[in-house]
Design an enzyme around this catalytic site. Structure first.
Site, PDB file in Angstrom:
ATOM      1  N   TRP A 507     -22.070  14.931  13.068  1.00 43.29           N
ATOM      2  CA  TRP A 507     -22.271  14.434  14.437  1.00 43.29           C
ATOM      3  C   TRP A 507     -23.187  13.205  14.503  1.00 43.29           C
ATOM      4  CZ3 TRP A 507     -23.479  19.857  13.677  1.00 43.29           C
ATOM      5  CH2 TRP A 507     -22.366  20.686  13.853  1.00 43.29           C
ATOM      6  N   HIS A 508     -23.174  12.415  13.452  1.00 46.18           N
ATOM      7  CA  HIS A 508     -24.027  11.224  13.437  1.00 46.18           C
ATOM      8  C   HIS A 508     -23.184   9.959  13.599  1.00 46.18           C
ATOM      9  CE1 HIS A 508     -27.287  13.614  11.000  1.00 46.18           C
ATOM     10  NE2 HIS A 508     -27.132  14.047  12.240  1.00 46.18           N
ATOM     11  N   TYR A 509     -22.323   9.969  14.608  1.00 45.94           N
ATOM     12  CA  TYR A 509     -21.455   8.818  14.855  1.00 45.94           C
ATOM     13  C   TYR A 509     -22.290   7.598  15.226  1.00 45.94           C
ATOM     14  CZ  TYR A 509     -19.039  13.112  16.281  1.00 45.94           C
ATOM     15  OH  TYR A 509     -18.579  14.393  16.375  1.00 45.94           O
ATOM     16  N   HIS A 510     -21.851   6.449  14.787  1.00 48.80           N
ATOM     17  CA  HIS A 510     -22.504   5.204  15.189  1.00 48.80           C
ATOM     18  C   HIS A 510     -21.528   4.049  15.000  1.00 48.80           C
ATOM     19  CE1 HIS A 510     -23.354   5.966  10.908  1.00 48.80           C
ATOM     20  NE2 HIS A 510     -23.352   4.657  10.743  1.00 48.80           N
TER      21      HIS A 510
END
Length: 581
Positions: A507-510
């Site tokens: 869940w570390h979208y960027h």
């Protein structure tokens, strides 16, 4: 907090703060005016709004509801329930990337800090320097966040065994408890307090000036409006949003050269809204009937998500409920973390029944091993129901254990985001291209090898069945239906294949609105005036081991910088008036 899991039916939660400035969007007038309009009440938007409210009139628009009063958000023991909630108004909006990885994006005040595993750790000094941020102001901003939402975790037996195992196998030195990012093994912070209650970015609204802030919930922004007549470039001057009843509202900026619209809708929401507003790749916009304001082909490009891979380790002993508390920061481009407990095995959604129902949500559910016995092509609803029934018949001891996981640095691999349609409530199409670049795959393999060593370490030995070798555990984990990627039979002999087959999101979208491609160094959107993007969509790489601390910091940091700009502008105007200019 004891080793015994609390009863997940106990709806223990923090008292909701008495925010007089938070309202349902249905109460909003048809037209309104503000100095700043912030789209997205998430991890960056809340601290940004709280800061700006002390010097201006601010509107914060959040498409979801309040996190307060929701025990699934508040309580550590029900972490997975929110992610598994597929209701249309759930705080978690599920999406599946084109890579076949099951993911979620936040739809709640407080954003991703309401859904995540709670780890709190700062970016490295090198990251801060490379981005070009002001170091002292960054530190002040982190401290401002930490006074409300960051805590020292309890570090009970299982997490301690992972910590000691990491040090034993050479992930050193041991750095103790610290928020700082440094090589070796450390205990990081957490947004869960000593009672296991989550504190989120929404709590940072406690800092707000209640007379300077209006927060509207369930306000879905459809587009940013621009003035173009007589302007050298388009100027943002308002937004169109709809409330929960579908009624349209418009919010405009007050007159003033420093008044702005700021998009803080996250790595998926921010590029999506820019495109819906006419800023993006012109061919894509025209294909959907969107009038092109600025042909900006870089919007939605460079999307990244740090791939996560894990090994599940059944335990002969009871283990505490824990999310991420320890991290091993290696020099091999990988970070090692862990989570434990039977909290992932039950769902409070069955609270009306005599016993809670076991549920499934990817790797963070030990019972997915039961579904692993069902071949992928045979996972019909009936087959899954039968497997779930088999889970329910098992003794709770079958769910003792935890995951040791690795997340890779970076990543190097990049993807893209595209609009599916013009509905802002729908998920865009996202491709992350996990492991497209060989360097990312090499880092994953390095991480899995370290996890194997930790599992075999003396420090961890009492939480592992002696007859279950790391290879056996890898094969067992590989059978879990954690994604929609086709699996192979050689996972234990090829760690490269294991990484590809069992890839998950952490869940570390960027990405999607990168600095110097979509926004400038001060986060102004290139090609237009009075519009910024301030959130993780601007990051080239994920900061530290977990980004939430840095995203919250960025909201505060940029709020202070914007305040200063406004103050200097007002001082200049006053000086001109004194001189009679």
């Amino acid at each position: 907090m004891s080793n015994c899991p609390p009863d997940t039916n106990d709806e223990i939660m923090l008292a909701a703060p008495s925010y007089t400035f938070v309202h349902e969007a249905t109460r909003a007038p048809p037209l309104s005016h503000y100095d700043y309009i912030i789209v997205g009440g998430g991890t960056a938007g809340c601290p940004l709004a709280a800061t700006l409210s002390h010097s201006a009139k601010v509107l914060l628009l959040e498409r979801g509801g309040s996190p307060y009063g929701n025990p699934n958000i508040t309580n550590l023991a029900t972490f997975a329930d929110t992610l598994a909630d597929l209701a249309p108004d759930s705080p978690s909006q599920r999406f599946i990337s084109e890579d076949g990885v099951i993911s979620a994006r936040a739809r709640v005040l407080g954003g991703g800090s309401c859904l995540n595993a709670g780890f709190y750790t700062r970016a490295s000094p090198n990251y801060v320097r490379d981005v070009g941020w002001d170091g002292p102001l960054v530190n002040q901003s982190y401290q401002w966040v930490e006074r409300i939402v960051a805590f020292k975790p309890p570090m009970l037996q299982w997490q301690s065994a992972v910590r000691d195992g990491l040090v034993e196998v050479g992930v050193g030195p041991y750095n103790g408890f610290t928020y700082d990012h440094m090589y070796g093994t450390k205990v990081g912070g957490t947004i869960f307090d000593v009672d296991g209650h989550r504190h989120t970015a929404a709590d940072l609204l406690e800092y707000a000036n209640p007379t300077g802030l209006t927060v509207l919930l369930r306000a879905v922004v459809h587009r940013v409006m621009f003035r173009t007549k007589g302007k050298s470039k388009p100027v943002a001057h308002g937004v169109v949003f709809r409330d929960a009843n579908g009624i349209k509202h418009k919010a405009y900026l007050n007159k003033g050269s420093k008044n702005e619209i700021i998009i803080s809708a996250g790595a998926l929401g921010s590029p999506q809204l820019l495109m819906l507003s006419g800023i993006g790749p012109q061919d894509q916009l025209r294909s959907l009937g969107i009038k092109v304001l600025i042909n900006q082909p870089m919007v939605g490009q460079g999307m990244s998500d740090n791939p996560m891979n894990a090994i599940y380790v059944p335990s002969p002993l009871p283990v505490e409920i824990s999310l991420i508390q320890v991290v091993g920061i290696t020099r091999l481009g990988t970070y090692i973390e862990a989570a434990s407990g039977s909290n992932f095995a039950y769902s409070t959604t069955g609270a009306e029944q005599s016993r809670p129902q076991r549920m499934n949500f990817g790797m963070f559910s030990p019972q997915t091993g039961q579904l692993g016995i069902v071949p992928p092509k045979q996972r019909t609803p009936e087959a899954i129901a039968k497997a779930v029934a088999a889970m329910d018949s098992l003794d709770e001891g079958a769910f003792r254990g935890g995951f040791i996981l690795e997340k890779i640095l970076g990543p190097v691999s990049k993807g893209e985001l595209r609009l599916r349609n013009r509905n802002p409530s729908d998920n865009p199409q996202v491709t992350f291209n996990y492991f497209k670049e060989p360097e990312d795959l090499r880092r994953c393999v390095n991480g899995i090898r370290i996890i194997e060593k930790v599992i075999s370490s003396r420090a961890f030995s009492k939480f592992k069945y002696p007859y279950l070798s790391p290879n056996t555990l890898i094969n067992m984990t590989a059978s879990f239906p954690v994604n929609l990627v086709p699996h192979h039979s050689n996972d234990s002999t090829s760690l490269e294949q294991f990484c590809k087959d069992t890839v998950m999101t952490i869940w570390h979208y960027h990405g999607g609105c990168h600095v110097n491609r979509v926004v400038d160094q001060d986060y102004h959107v290139l090609g237009v005036d009075a519009l910024r993007v301030i959130d993780g969509s601007t990051f080239n790489y994920s900061p530290g081991t977990n980004p939430q601390a840095t995203v919250m910091m960025l909201g505060r940091y940029m709020g202070l910088k914007i305040q200063r700009e406004r103050l200097h502008a007002n001082e200049s105007e006053d000086l001109k008036m004194e001189k009679g200019v």
